[in-house]
Design an enzyme around this catalytic site. Structure first.
Site, mmCIF file in Angstrom:
data_model
loop_
_atom_site.group_PDB
_atom_site.id
_atom_site.type_symbol
_atom_site.label_atom_id
_atom_site.label_comp_id
_atom_site.label_asym_id
_atom_site.label_seq_id
_atom_site.Cartn_x
_atom_site.Cartn_y
_atom_site.Cartn_z
ATOM 1 C CG ASP A 63 -0.714 3.105 6.054
ATOM 2 O OD1 ASP A 63 -1.605 3.531 5.293
ATOM 3 O OD2 ASP A 63 -0.140 3.822 6.893
ATOM 4 C CG ASP A 66 -1.820 1.200 1.277
ATOM 5 O OD1 ASP A 66 -2.287 1.643 0.217
ATOM 6 O OD2 ASP A 66 -2.075 1.706 2.395
ATOM 7 C CD GLU A 72 -5.110 0.548 -2.387
ATOM 8 O OE1 GLU A 72 -5.974 -0.242 -1.992
ATOM 9 O OE2 GLU A 72 -4.715 1.525 -1.732
#
Length: 165
Positions: free
Chosen positions: A138, A7, A66
């Site tokens: 996260d 992420d 992502e």
């Protein structure tokens, strides 16, 4: 298959590693890389160094990142894009395939709803990876990216086997 999910973030880059054997998933590790340094180059180097250490230690077979969305702050979006570049670069330097997934795709895969909240994502990550202690929101998002990639890779393998039959 060992999957590294990332992420991306300039201040906090979440990471999570899972093992995927067929439809069985298990937690390996997760954490958060915190960028250090006064300027952007130092912060990006810090993230790269930390992510390289994770890749060296855990030796994933593949990775997934992502995709970023464009927000109202153009300068912030550009900086986030540079951190995402580190998230793509480090695995590529190890010769590791990198998948990319939109946030809504990750949420839909893990939670079943494309607009799930961070709390819902973290809850479903814990449900799918029993015993996992999440380092941060996260890291939970990074594990969700890894889960998404594992499910998509499994689907692609099924399609490939069906095509050969």
């Amino acid at each position: 298959m060992r999957v590294l999910g990332i992420d991306p973030g300039l201040r906090n880059l979440g990471w999570g590693i899972i093992e995927s054997e067929g439809s069985r998933l298990s937690h390996v590790a997760n954490g958060t890389c915190h960028s250090e340094g006064a300027g952007l180059p130092e912060r990006l180097m810090s993230l790269h160094t930390q992510l390289t250490a994770i890749l060296t230690l855990y030796r994933p077979d593949c990775s997934a990142v992502e995709q970023t969305f464009v927000n109202k702050d153009g300068a912030g979006t550009l900086k986030l894009g540079q951190a995402r570049g580190i998230a793509l670069l480090a695995p590529a330097q190890f010769g590791i395939e990198v998948g990319e997934y939109a946030p809504n795709t990750v949420k839909k895969t893990v939670v079943g709803v494309g607009h799930a909240s961070k709390d819902q994502v973290a809850h479903m990550v814990k449900m799918q990876l029993p015993g996992a202690v999440l380092d941060s929101a996260d890291a939970a998002d990074a594990l969700a990216v890894a889960i998404c990639h594992a499910h998509h890779a499994m689907s692609l393998q099924r399609v490939a086997r069906a095509a050969l039959a």
